[in-house]
Design a protein around this motif. Structure first.
Motif, PDB file in Angstrom:
ATOM      1  N   GLU A   1       7.279  42.127  24.404  1.00 39.67           N
ATOM      2  CA  GLU A   1       8.365  41.350  23.824  1.00 39.67           C
ATOM      3  C   GLU A   1       9.711  42.012  24.116  1.00 39.67           C
ATOM      4  OE1 GLU A   1       4.926  41.562  20.846  1.00 39.67           O
ATOM      5  OE2 GLU A   1       6.114  42.933  22.044  1.00 39.67           O
ATOM      6  N   ALA A   2      10.647  41.215  24.542  1.00 41.08           N
ATOM      7  CA  ALA A   2      12.007  41.711  24.732  1.00 41.08           C
ATOM      8  C   ALA A   2      12.743  41.637  23.404  1.00 41.08           C
ATOM      9  CB  ALA A   2      12.740  40.882  25.780  1.00 41.08           C
ATOM     10  N   MET A   3      13.741  42.508  23.215  1.00 40.48           N
ATOM     11  CA  MET A   3      14.477  42.542  21.961  1.00 40.48           C
ATOM     12  C   MET A   3      15.930  42.158  22.188  1.00 40.48           C
ATOM     13  SD  MET A   3      13.196  45.864  19.851  1.00 40.48           S
ATOM     14  CE  MET A   3      11.504  46.026  19.322  1.00 40.48           C
ATOM     15  N   GLU A   4      16.487  41.454  21.246  1.00 42.20           N
ATOM     16  CA  GLU A   4      17.909  41.154  21.264  1.00 42.20           C
ATOM     17  C   GLU A   4      18.489  41.549  19.922  1.00 42.20           C
ATOM     18  OE1 GLU A   4      19.011  37.013  21.113  1.00 42.20           O
ATOM     19  OE2 GLU A   4      16.924  36.436  20.769  1.00 42.20           O
ATOM     20  N   VAL A   5      19.739  42.036  19.939  1.00 39.18           N
ATOM     21  CA  VAL A   5      20.403  42.498  18.722  1.00 39.18           C
ATOM     22  C   VAL A   5      21.234  41.364  18.148  1.00 39.18           C
ATOM     23  CG1 VAL A   5      21.996  44.180  17.751  1.00 39.18           C
ATOM     24  CG2 VAL A   5      20.472  44.830  19.625  1.00 39.18           C
ATOM     25  N   GLN A   6      21.066  41.112  16.839  1.00 40.15           N
ATOM     26  CA  GLN A   6      21.804  40.049  16.164  1.00 40.15           C
ATOM     27  C   GLN A   6      22.331  40.579  14.831  1.00 40.15           C
ATOM     28  OE1 GLN A   6      18.852  37.015  15.619  1.00 40.15           O
ATOM     29  NE2 GLN A   6      19.024  36.224  17.702  1.00 40.15           N
ATOM     30  N   PRO A   7      23.443  40.040  14.332  1.00 39.02           N
ATOM     31  CA  PRO A   7      23.918  40.427  12.993  1.00 39.02           C
ATOM     32  C   PRO A   7      23.091  39.732  11.913  1.00 39.02           C
ATOM     33  CG  PRO A   7      25.356  38.769  13.933  1.00 39.02           C
ATOM     34  CD  PRO A   7      24.351  39.103  14.999  1.00 39.02           C
ATOM     35  N   LEU A   8      22.989  40.363  10.745  1.00 38.87           N
ATOM     36  CA  LEU A   8      22.261  39.781   9.625  1.00 38.87           C
ATOM     37  C   LEU A   8      23.022  40.094   8.337  1.00 38.87           C
ATOM     38  CD1 LEU A   8      19.732  38.456   8.330  1.00 38.87           C
ATOM     39  CD2 LEU A   8      18.744  40.752   8.228  1.00 38.87           C
ATOM     40  N   ARG A   9      23.368  39.044   7.575  1.00 40.12           N
ATOM     41  CA  ARG A   9      23.973  39.225   6.260  1.00 40.12           C
ATOM     42  C   ARG A   9      22.960  38.845   5.193  1.00 40.12           C
ATOM     43  NH1 ARG A   9      27.951  36.875   3.879  1.00 40.12           N
ATOM     44  NH2 ARG A   9      27.892  34.915   5.030  1.00 40.12           N
ATOM     45  N   MET A  10      22.849  39.695   4.165  1.00 39.56           N
ATOM     46  CA  MET A  10      21.922  39.423   3.072  1.00 39.56           C
ATOM     47  C   MET A  10      22.654  39.538   1.747  1.00 39.56           C
ATOM     48  SD  MET A  10      18.288  41.141   4.085  1.00 39.56           S
ATOM     49  CE  MET A  10      18.774  42.699   3.384  1.00 39.56           C
ATOM     50  N   LYS A  11      22.310  38.657   0.833  1.00 40.45           N
ATOM     51  CA  LYS A  11      22.766  38.760  -0.545  1.00 40.45           C
ATOM     52  C   LYS A  11      21.606  39.256  -1.379  1.00 40.45           C
ATOM     53  CE  LYS A  11      26.431  35.307  -0.376  1.00 40.45           C
ATOM     54  NZ  LYS A  11      27.003  34.079  -0.983  1.00 40.45           N
ATOM     55  N   VAL A  12      21.856  40.338  -2.120  1.00 40.65           N
ATOM     56  CA  VAL A  12      20.792  41.018  -2.846  1.00 40.65           C
ATOM     57  C   VAL A  12      21.085  40.982  -4.340  1.00 40.65           C
ATOM     58  CG1 VAL A  12      19.501  43.156  -3.099  1.00 40.65           C
ATOM     59  CG2 VAL A  12      20.485  42.547  -0.875  1.00 40.65           C
TER      60      VAL A  12
ATOM     61  N   ALA B   1      24.507  42.546  -8.079  1.00 42.77           N
ATOM     62  CA  ALA B   1      24.559  41.778  -6.827  1.00 42.77           C
ATOM     63  C   ALA B   1      25.172  42.647  -5.735  1.00 42.77           C
ATOM     64  CB  ALA B   1      25.355  40.499  -7.009  1.00 42.77           C
ATOM     65  N   ARG B   2      24.584  42.606  -4.554  1.00 42.54           N
ATOM     66  CA  ARG B   2      25.077  43.352  -3.402  1.00 42.54           C
ATOM     67  C   ARG B   2      25.065  42.444  -2.183  1.00 42.54           C
ATOM     68  NH1 ARG B   2      24.469  49.192  -3.680  1.00 42.54           N
ATOM     69  NH2 ARG B   2      23.555  49.834  -5.667  1.00 42.54           N
ATOM     70  N   GLU B   3      25.944  42.726  -1.261  1.00 45.26           N
ATOM     71  CA  GLU B   3      25.922  42.067   0.034  1.00 45.26           C
ATOM     72  C   GLU B   3      25.737  43.123   1.115  1.00 45.26           C
ATOM     73  OE1 GLU B   3      28.902  39.328   1.156  1.00 45.26           O
ATOM     74  OE2 GLU B   3      28.667  38.037  -0.606  1.00 45.26           O
ATOM     75  N   LEU B   4      24.778  42.907   1.969  1.00 41.00           N
ATOM     76  CA  LEU B   4      24.483  43.844   3.049  1.00 41.00           C
ATOM     77  C   LEU B   4      24.776  43.188   4.389  1.00 41.00           C
ATOM     78  CD1 LEU B   4      21.027  45.340   1.963  1.00 41.00           C
ATOM     79  CD2 LEU B   4      23.326  46.051   1.297  1.00 41.00           C
ATOM     80  N   GLU B   5      25.345  43.952   5.286  1.00 39.22           N
ATOM     81  CA  GLU B   5      25.518  43.530   6.662  1.00 39.22           C
ATOM     82  C   GLU B   5      24.735  44.488   7.544  1.00 39.22           C
ATOM     83  OE1 GLU B   5      29.486  42.941   7.928  1.00 39.22           O
ATOM     84  OE2 GLU B   5      29.973  41.517   6.328  1.00 39.22           O
ATOM     85  N   LEU B   6      23.721  43.982   8.205  1.00 40.73           N
ATOM     86  CA  LEU B   6      22.806  44.802   8.993  1.00 40.73           C
ATOM     87  C   LEU B   6      22.777  44.345  10.441  1.00 40.73           C
ATOM     88  CD1 LEU B   6      19.746  44.704   6.544  1.00 40.73           C
ATOM     89  CD2 LEU B   6      21.546  46.433   6.611  1.00 40.73           C
ATOM     90  N   LYS B   7      22.426  45.281  11.320  1.00 40.08           N
ATOM     91  CA  LYS B   7      22.068  44.897  12.681  1.00 40.08           C
ATOM     92  C   LYS B   7      20.571  44.616  12.677  1.00 40.08           C
ATOM     93  CE  LYS B   7      23.367  48.674  14.743  1.00 40.08           C
ATOM     94  NZ  LYS B   7      23.621  49.649  15.818  1.00 40.08           N
ATOM     95  N   GLN B   8      20.159  43.560  13.290  1.00 46.07           N
ATOM     96  CA  GLN B   8      18.725  43.303  13.390  1.00 46.07           C
ATOM     97  C   GLN B   8      18.337  43.127  14.848  1.00 46.07           C
ATOM     98  OE1 GLN B   8      17.111  39.635  11.962  1.00 46.07           O
ATOM     99  NE2 GLN B   8      18.949  38.446  12.366  1.00 46.07           N
ATOM    100  N   ARG B   9      17.145  43.605  15.158  1.00 44.81           N
ATOM    101  CA  ARG B   9      16.574  43.412  16.489  1.00 44.81           C
ATOM    102  C   ARG B   9      15.400  42.460  16.339  1.00 44.81           C
ATOM    103  NH1 ARG B   9      17.661  47.128  20.669  1.00 44.81           N
ATOM    104  NH2 ARG B   9      19.398  48.515  20.140  1.00 44.81           N
ATOM    105  N   LYS B  10      15.485  41.350  17.025  1.00 47.15           N
ATOM    106  CA  LYS B  10      14.447  40.318  16.926  1.00 47.15           C
ATOM    107  C   LYS B  10      13.478  40.443  18.087  1.00 47.15           C
ATOM    108  CE  LYS B  10      14.482  36.965  14.621  1.00 47.15           C
ATOM    109  NZ  LYS B  10      13.809  36.579  13.363  1.00 47.15           N
ATOM    110  N   LEU B  11      12.177  40.413  17.769  1.00 53.23           N
ATOM    111  CA  LEU B  11      11.140  40.420  18.785  1.00 53.23           C
ATOM    112  C   LEU B  11      10.863  38.990  19.207  1.00 53.23           C
ATOM    113  CD1 LEU B  11       8.649  43.013  17.291  1.00 53.23           C
ATOM    114  CD2 LEU B  11      10.292  43.354  19.117  1.00 53.23           C
ATOM    115  N   GLU B  12      11.089  38.719  20.473  1.00 56.39           N
ATOM    116  CA  GLU B  12      10.855  37.368  20.962  1.00 56.39           C
ATOM    117  C   GLU B  12       9.387  37.002  20.805  1.00 56.39           C
ATOM    118  OE1 GLU B  12      12.214  37.006  24.926  1.00 56.39           O
ATOM    119  OE2 GLU B  12      14.337  37.220  24.410  1.00 56.39           O
ATOM    120  N   GLY B  13       9.144  35.827  20.292  1.00 55.32           N
ATOM    121  CA  GLY B  13       7.773  35.337  20.157  1.00 55.32           C
ATOM    122  C   GLY B  13       7.082  35.798  18.901  1.00 55.32           C
TER     123      GLY B  13
END
Length: 540
Positions: free
Chosen positions: A409-420, A426-438
């Protein structure tokens, strides 16, 4: 790992801890049921007197810190040694490296390219760059083997030349092996001598192509290009690609922190010396002076002696028999250098040749250039084949990523915002995420996640283990082995399991959903907006 396998880890701890205070506690674990179900591994039955252990044992819901630390220490060896059990009788290491059908050449090249992308991501990043810019080296996880007997490594620079066969004759007569740091340009002139050197059991090291300081040290890419050019020459002549390097003139004020890091990251080891024979201090240094220089040098358990076999060093050839006899009389054995020998390296200083420094963009660009070299391409292909169960050994520069070499699987980097929402906060997180294709699985930086939720992360560079404290849970993650151990003093459980872990961008990435479960959270995705997710805290 299924939690039933965690029970026997707990009993190891209980047995080793020993005291009745630990045996008397509050949460019951049924040892009899585990034994009847055949869940005790045979080697554990043989190693411990299980008949002396009570069939029921209880552990406090609120363990003291010392107990928690001991449990993590007891669990760590199983993680670090790859003994995590995915199913009864199947180790995580074995399942990860099981032989797969042989790849086509095109598939192998694609997998190698992905491996090099991961290698680049793992060795770059702002934190690493800033450390190097300050003149310091990141911690290395390389290990070396010290010889039992006092050992001397005779090394010869600047050859081969017409003098090298005379050196080889003396070494053969004395029964001694040596290391020759050769120049690519000289190897092209004397290919038969290169082949003879290898055939007689000596070691070839890379001494660049032409030894010209003004070309080598003005920029590292020039040095790198000469190392690669010489490596190709040695491969064509003698079928060897040396992974040991000696910088012309030595590394002091020639190779800076960046240069050392580039070479180490690519799997090379740089060797200086701790005895200088002085045979190149001026033209025609007499043999007697060369011998005296060696004999007056301090003795150590391992000695790396600098000599030269290039043109004009007839006196070195004359001095060599006396130098060998001197070390034999002192009880030294002789050996060749290889990457298992701890290198002698001069004090790290800024380069006197390149005063402009290295920008972060140039730092990353250099890794991309290195990834295009035959040297790195061959290492990546070798590692992929090893992970497929079809190779002999993993490549030294890429071993930290071995667990990922078999992935397609190839990986691509995408931004991810979460409300916790957790514990009424209450918290807001901004994370980098790497998604596995497929696969649809998101990997996020562990430190960003844990600290964003109010926890802490510590990285043990020596053991390459991350320790996390979050939501009353302690966890240790070993990325090289793809496993983790978790202890919860608040909820009274300990478990181990396999996990998809990845080192990239100077960060440890973990699977988001699994990580939330480790630390007692329940992940609930909500359509807040296109780049946001809702998170609900539910104690398990």
């Amino acid at each position: 790992m299924k939690r039933k396998w965690a029970h026997w880890i707990l009993f190891i701890f209980l047995f080793q801890w020993g005291g009745q205070a630990v045996w008397a506690a509050a949460v019951e674990h049924q040892a009899r049921g585990m034994e009847e179900a055949g869940m005790w591994p045979d080697w554990l039955k043989q190693a411990q007197p299980w008949s002396n252990i009570p069939q029921q044992a209880v552990v406090s819901l609120r363990w003291p810190e010392a107990v928690v630390s001991t449990m993590l220490q007891a669990a760590r060896p199983a993680v670090a040694s790859g003994l995590l059990q995915a199913e009864a009788g199947h180790s995580a290491t074995a399942s990860a490296t099981a032989a797969r059908p042989q790849r086509s050449e095109e598939e192998l090249n694609r997998a190698a390219d992905r491996q090099l992308q991961r290698w680049e991501a793992d060795h770059t990043g702002s934190e690493i760059y800033e450390l190097l810019r300050s003149g310091k080296q990141p911690p290395s996880d390389r290990t070396y083997t010290a010889p039992e007997q006092p050992t001397v490594y005779l090394t010869f620079d600047d050859g081969p030349s017409a003098l090298t066969p005379k050196v080889l004759d003396i070494l053969r007569e004395e029964g001694v092996k040596a290391t020759f740091f050769q120049l690519g340009a000289q190897a092209e002139r004397f290919p038969e001598i290169v082949r003879q050197t290898v055939q007689e059991g000596h070691r070839i090291g890379n001494h660049t192509y032409n030894h010209r300081y003004e070309q080598l040290y003005s920029r590292f890419d020039h040095f790198w290009d000469q190392i690669q050019k010489s490596e190709d020459v040695f491969a064509d002549i003698a079928g060897v690609r040396p992974d040991i390097v000696r910088a012309p003139g030595g590394s002091f004020q020639q190779l800076d922190a960046f240069s050392h890091y580039y070479l180490q990251s690519a799997g090379y080891t740089v060797y200086d010396w701790n005895i200088d024979s002085g045979d190149s201090r001026r033209s025609g240094v007499p043999a007697a002076e060369i011998i005296a220089n060696v004999e007056k040098s301090p003795l150590r358990h391992e000695l790396n002696v600098l000599m030269h076999d290039g043109a004009g060093h007839e006196q070195t050839v004359q001095a060599l028999p006396d130098i060998i006899r001197y070390f034999k009389n002192k009880g030294y054995t002789f050996a060749v250098l290889d990457s298992s020998v701890k290198p002698v390296q001069f004090t790290l200083k800024a380069s006197k040749w390149n005063q402009q420094g290295v920008t972060e963009e140039a730092f990353v660009s250099m890794f991309r250039r290195m990834a295009d070299s035959t040297h790195m391409q061959e290492q990546a292909r070798q590692l992929v084949q090893t992970a497929d169960g079809q190779g002999a050994a993993s490549a030294p520069a890429l071993t930290a990523e071995a667990a990922y070499a078999h992935q397609d699987e190839a990986m691509e980097v995408q931004p991810l915002r979460m409300k916790v929402s957790a514990h009424g906060e209450a918290r807001e997180l901004e994370l980098k995420q790497r998604k596995l294709e497929g696969a649809g699985e998101a990997l996020v930086p562990l430190r960003q996640l844990a600290e964003g939720l109010g926890g802490s992360v510590a990285w043990d560079s020596a053991e390459r283990v991350a320790s996390v404290r979050l939501n009353g849970v302690l966890a240790e993650l070993a990325p090289d082995q793809g496993g983790l151990a978790v202890v919860s003093p608040d909820r009274g459980f300990v478990f181990q399991e396999e996990a998809r872990l990845m080192l990239a961008d100077g960060s440890l990435y973990v699977p988001l959903e699994a990580a939330m479960q480790w630390f007692g959270y329940h992940l609930r995705w909500a359509a807040v907006d296109e780049a946001a997710a809702g998170l609900e805290n539910t104690i398990l």
